[in-house]
Write an enzyme that holds these catalytic residues in place. Structure first.
Site, PDB file in Angstrom:
ATOM      1  N   HIS A   1      -3.547  -6.010   1.752  1.00  0.00           N
ATOM      2  CA  HIS A   1      -3.284  -6.182   3.175  1.00  0.00           C
ATOM      3  C   HIS A   1      -3.759  -7.582   3.569  1.00  0.00           C
ATOM      4  O   HIS A   1      -4.003  -8.425   2.741  1.00  0.00           O
ATOM      5  CB  HIS A   1      -4.043  -5.136   3.989  1.00  0.00           C
ATOM      6  CG  HIS A   1      -3.654  -3.725   3.692  1.00  0.00           C
ATOM      7  ND1 HIS A   1      -2.531  -3.127   4.221  1.00  0.00           N
ATOM      8  CD2 HIS A   1      -4.264  -2.764   2.937  1.00  0.00           C
ATOM      9  CE1 HIS A   1      -2.459  -1.867   3.816  1.00  0.00           C
ATOM     10  NE2 HIS A   1      -3.498  -1.621   3.033  1.00  0.00           N
TER      11      HIS A   1
ATOM     12  N   CYS B   1       0.811  -1.212   0.000  1.00  0.00           N
ATOM     13  CA  CYS B   1       0.000   0.000   0.000  1.00  0.00           C
ATOM     14  C   CYS B   1       0.855   1.278   0.000  1.00  0.00           C
ATOM     15  O   CYS B   1       1.481   1.599  -1.003  1.00  0.00           O
ATOM     16  CB  CYS B   1      -0.974  -0.033   1.169  1.00  0.00           C
ATOM     17  SG  CYS B   1      -2.393   1.086   0.974  1.00  0.00           S
TER      18      CYS B   1
END
EC number: 6.3.5.13
Length: 244
Positions: A193, A93
């Site tokens: 994630h 991310c």
């Protein structure tokens, strides 16, 4: 055999249990009898990064990413030396975005990245949130990769960056091109994630094997019993894709 892992900015970049990726790499190596060293590296720490076999960097909130972005600029040559040495880099991310050329916010502010990945990211008004299922080629075999995304940045790949996966469910890099993440040499950049590697041990093993082969091209891994993980992956695929 020793595996040396550097966890970059664990105190600043740890959204959605990204530190779990470090634990999975550590445990799967230890279960095979390896001696694993894990060092936490944050602002003010400046070890030689090329000495590490794997570097892991997670995602964070805007304030934390700003601190990391400034610190990363001081480490540019150090990180590039690790890339040149074949160190495996796992960037999630915000960490993924900061390895690119720049991140431009929705208000027009441009935050410089390291330019190590041939990508740039533009902030969007709509967040891309939810479970992701993607298909990734690992050593010539297609595998279903499961993860979770929550980002507003749209990442655009340049000619020197190749997508890491093809999206089957979810948004991915931009919500438009049906690709997720970047694979550039031994760098893996992704929005997933979860932690990603807990859900996808085949990907964790691929990273460990690449890390070992930077010293010994013949290095390989003994198999582990991943029956539970494989059944869980198949069940999630069925729920998220096959039955949707």
């Amino acid at each position: 055999m020793q595996l040396k892992i550097g966890h970059l900015y664990p105190d600043l970049l740890d959204l959605y249990s990204d530190r779990g990726n470090v634990i999975i790499l550590q445990k799967r190596a230890q279960w095979r009898g390896m001696d694993v060293v894990v060092d936490q590296i944050s602002v003010g720490h400046e070890p030689k990064l090329a000495d590490y076999d794997i570097l892991v960097m997670g995602g964070g909130m805007d304030r934390e990413q700003g601190i990391v972005a400034a610190d990363l600029q001081k480490r540019r040559e150090n990180i590039q030396s690790a890339v040149d040495a074949g160190t495996v880099i796992v960037a999630i991310c915000g960490g993924y975005q900061l390895l690119g050329h720049y991140f431009e916010t929705s208000t027009g502010q441009r935050i410089p990245g390291l330019g190590i990945l041939d990508i740039h990211t533009i902030g969007a008004k709509t967040r891309m949130v939810g479970n992701v299922v993607a298909e990734m080629d690992i050593a010539g075999v297609a595998h279903n990769i499961i993860g979770y995304e929550n980002h507003s940045g749209k990442t655009i790949l340049g000619p020197n960056a190749k997508p890491m996966m093809r999206v089957l469910k979810g948004y991915g890099n931009s919500g438009e091109d049906k690709f997720e993440g970047v694979r550039q040499g031994n760098i893996f950049g992704t929005y997933l994630h979860g932690p990603l590697l807990a859900k996808n041990p085949v990907l964790a093993d691929h990273m460990i094997e690449l890390a070992l082969r930077r010293r010994d091209l013949s290095a390989g891994l003994d198999s582990l019993n991943d029956d539970l993980e494989q059944r869980t992956n198949a069940k999630l695929y069925k729920r998220l894709v096959a039955n949707s």
